[in-house]
Design an enzyme around this catalytic site. Structure first.
Site, mmCIF file in Angstrom:
data_model
loop_
_atom_site.group_PDB
_atom_site.id
_atom_site.type_symbol
_atom_site.label_atom_id
_atom_site.label_comp_id
_atom_site.label_asym_id
_atom_site.label_seq_id
_atom_site.Cartn_x
_atom_site.Cartn_y
_atom_site.Cartn_z
ATOM 1 N N ASN A 46 0.820 -1.213 0.000
ATOM 2 C CA ASN A 46 0.000 0.000 0.000
ATOM 3 C C ASN A 46 0.855 1.264 0.000
ATOM 4 O O ASN A 46 0.336 2.369 0.142
ATOM 5 C CB ASN A 46 -0.923 0.034 1.227
ATOM 6 C CG ASN A 46 -2.022 -1.002 1.142
ATOM 7 O OD1 ASN A 46 -2.478 -1.349 0.055
ATOM 8 N ND2 ASN A 46 -2.450 -1.508 2.279
ATOM 9 N N HIS A 129 -15.020 -0.991 5.173
ATOM 10 C CA HIS A 129 -13.984 -1.696 5.917
ATOM 11 C C HIS A 129 -14.509 -2.247 7.241
ATOM 12 O O HIS A 129 -15.438 -1.695 7.842
ATOM 13 C CB HIS A 129 -12.820 -0.737 6.195
ATOM 14 C CG HIS A 129 -11.583 -1.387 6.692
ATOM 15 N ND1 HIS A 129 -11.300 -1.517 8.033
ATOM 16 C CD2 HIS A 129 -10.543 -1.962 6.029
ATOM 17 C CE1 HIS A 129 -10.133 -2.124 8.175
ATOM 18 N NE2 HIS A 129 -9.664 -2.415 6.979
ATOM 19 N N GLU A 171 -16.330 5.017 1.927
ATOM 20 C CA GLU A 171 -14.875 5.117 1.763
ATOM 21 C C GLU A 171 -14.562 5.916 0.504
ATOM 22 O O GLU A 171 -15.297 5.855 -0.483
ATOM 23 C CB GLU A 171 -14.246 3.728 1.642
ATOM 24 C CG GLU A 171 -14.461 2.852 2.867
ATOM 25 C CD GLU A 171 -13.676 1.546 2.783
ATOM 26 O OE1 GLU A 171 -12.548 1.535 2.263
ATOM 27 O OE2 GLU A 171 -14.210 0.517 3.243
ATOM 28 N N SER A 175 -11.109 -0.535 -0.317
ATOM 29 C CA SER A 175 -9.832 -1.230 -0.199
ATOM 30 C C SER A 175 -9.762 -2.552 -0.932
ATOM 31 O O SER A 175 -8.674 -3.000 -1.295
ATOM 32 C CB SER A 175 -9.505 -1.465 1.285
ATOM 33 O OG SER A 175 -10.526 -2.232 1.914
ATOM 34 N N ASP A 200 -13.982 7.480 5.086
ATOM 35 C CA ASP A 200 -12.675 6.900 5.394
ATOM 36 C C ASP A 200 -11.828 7.045 4.131
ATOM 37 O O ASP A 200 -12.086 6.397 3.121
ATOM 38 C CB ASP A 200 -12.845 5.426 5.776
ATOM 39 C CG ASP A 200 -11.515 4.703 5.958
ATOM 40 O OD1 ASP A 200 -10.455 5.359 5.861
ATOM 41 O OD2 ASP A 200 -11.525 3.489 6.182
ATOM 42 N N HIS A 203 -7.287 5.060 1.413
ATOM 43 C CA HIS A 203 -6.647 4.741 0.136
ATOM 44 C C HIS A 203 -6.754 5.881 -0.873
ATOM 45 O O HIS A 203 -6.298 5.725 -2.009
ATOM 46 C CB HIS A 203 -7.256 3.462 -0.443
ATOM 47 C CG HIS A 203 -6.972 2.245 0.380
ATOM 48 N ND1 HIS A 203 -5.808 1.512 0.267
ATOM 49 C CD2 HIS A 203 -7.685 1.648 1.360
ATOM 50 C CE1 HIS A 203 -5.829 0.514 1.110
ATOM 51 N NE2 HIS A 203 -6.953 0.571 1.798
ATOM 52 N N LYS A 231 -0.663 4.225 4.407
ATOM 53 C CA LYS A 231 -0.781 3.923 2.983
ATOM 54 C C LYS A 231 0.188 4.827 2.215
ATOM 55 O O LYS A 231 1.376 4.629 2.252
ATOM 56 C CB LYS A 231 -2.234 4.101 2.533
ATOM 57 C CG LYS A 231 -3.259 3.346 3.389
ATOM 58 C CD LYS A 231 -3.059 1.855 3.365
ATOM 59 C CE LYS A 231 -4.197 1.085 4.034
ATOM 60 N NZ LYS A 231 -4.343 1.284 5.471
#
Length: 377
Positions: A46, A129, A171, A175, A200, A203, A231
């Site tokens: 990541n 997540h 998100e 992910s 969130d 990423h 990340k």
């Protein structure tokens, strides 16, 4: 026999090709990884911009010595929080040791009062997540799931709810699927139904947007924004950004923050250094996006089934956990390190190879990966 369920559970996982095991990594960069003396191309990191490979000279204390509410809140914590607020446009921030801790504890704390929970609902994307889902399950609010990125389904859920306090959670980049949330549509629905929005951005931060600031650059400002440092920043920790009043509420009722030793000042200083590198990472972001486009183009030309993802996360869904493990092992024999993602991390019958691309990969690395995938699949 007491605790015999442990053996039964482990045996069942093994029979279903779902048993998780750790791999001891000897050396790792964004491009290469060494395991048991063998070197592989690393497509399971990541560290999107390759920042974790850079050295940091830290002369700060190794430990904060206590909780942030006792004597663990140092000047370096305050400076990083203030910098993040200025960068992302929020009034206040709180630092956490991990993204999981931030997500879980914020949702738990926000609805920890039984009276508040009775009139509250959290609407979560079905692919959110585990830390977000677990945080809701640990709260007193009603958890309502909506189909992945399905705004019609979310609208129907919001219209049906009679909750006084509504929080929609999604998100920035998912992910496991690598696709992004429709942030503007989410914000519009939240405004219509007097709901708050929490994103969130683990990423997205460092990768998305013209300046690498993540979802905030889409023009949408969530009421609660979570970013993680593990990340694209290539270090450790997380931050929750919100209004002053919400952060004040967290200081009163967030048990994780209250009863944990504060994040190490040394780690905070490293995060500050990595944040500067991330903000100056235009060249690395450009290389990353070039690599993503290259992979997608030649993978599709090779007939490899890709998902609708334009991010660094490129999943190849194979369905069977056993087949996915076999593909992973075959790739390893050809010097390719990939992760086989299996249930319960993803839904049953959606086991996948999760390719993650970084700015440090070379053109020939990606071309070789696709040739190997083509042979194996």
């Amino acid at each position: 026999m007491a605790f015999e369920f442990i053996e039964h559970a482990l045996d069942a996982r093994a029979q279903d090709a779902l048993l998780r095991q750790r791999t001891c990594i000897e050396k790792a960069t964004a491009r290469h990884i060494q395991v048991d003396g063998l070197k592989y191309l690393n497509f399971a990191s990541n560290d999107y911009l390759g920042l974790a490979d850079l050295t940091v000279s830290a002369t700060f204390c190794a430990g904060s010595k206590s909780s942030a509410l006792v004597t663990g809140y140092h000047r370096t914590h305050r400076q990083l929080e203030a910098r993040l607020c200025q960068l992302l446009g929020y009034e206040r921030a709180l630092l956490f040791a991990s993204g999981f801790a931030a997500n879980f504890s914020v949702l738990s704390a926000l609805f920890n009062d039984s009276k508040v929970g009775q009139v509250s609902a959290v609407f979560q994307d079905k692919l959110n997540h585990a830390s977000l889902i677990d945080g809701s399950l640990n709260s007193k609010a009603k958890l309502i799931r909506f189909n992945h990125n399905d705004m019609g389904h979310l609208r129907a859920r919001l219209e049906k709810s009679n909750a006084e306090n509504k929080l929609v959670v999604s998100e920035g980049i998912f992910s496991m699927d690598g696709d992004g949330a429709p942030l503007q549509a989410l914000e519009n629905l939240c405004q219509t139904h007097e709901a708050w929005l929490m994103v969130d951005d683990a990423h997205s931060f460092g990768v998305c947007g013209s300046n690498g600031l993540g979802s905030i650059e889409s023009g949408v400002k969530p009421d609660i924004l979570v970013i993680t440092f593990g990340k694209a920043m290539g270090c450790q920790g997380a931050a929750v950004l919100a209004s002053k009043r919400l952060i004040d509420y967290m200081l009163q009722f967030n048990r994780e923050y209250t009863y944990s030793t504060a994040m190490s000042p040394a780690l905070v200083e490293i995060a500050s250094t990595q944040l500067s590198r991330l903000c100056d990472g235009e060249e690395a972001r450009s290389r990353l996006h070039t690599n993503i486009e290259l992979f997608k183009r030649i993978a599709l030309d090779a007939g490899i089934p890709l998902q609708e993802s334009t991010s660094a996360i490129q999943p190849i869904v194979l369905g069977s956990a056993e087949n996915t493990l076999q593909a992973q092992q075959a790739l390893a024999k050809n010097g390719i390190w990939l992760t086989a993602i299996r249930p319960p991390t993803v839904p049953y019958n959606t086991a996948r190879l999760r390719v993650t691309l970084t700015a440090e990969h070379e053109k020939e690395d990606i071309e070789y990966l696709v040739r190997c995938l083509e042979d194996v699949l």
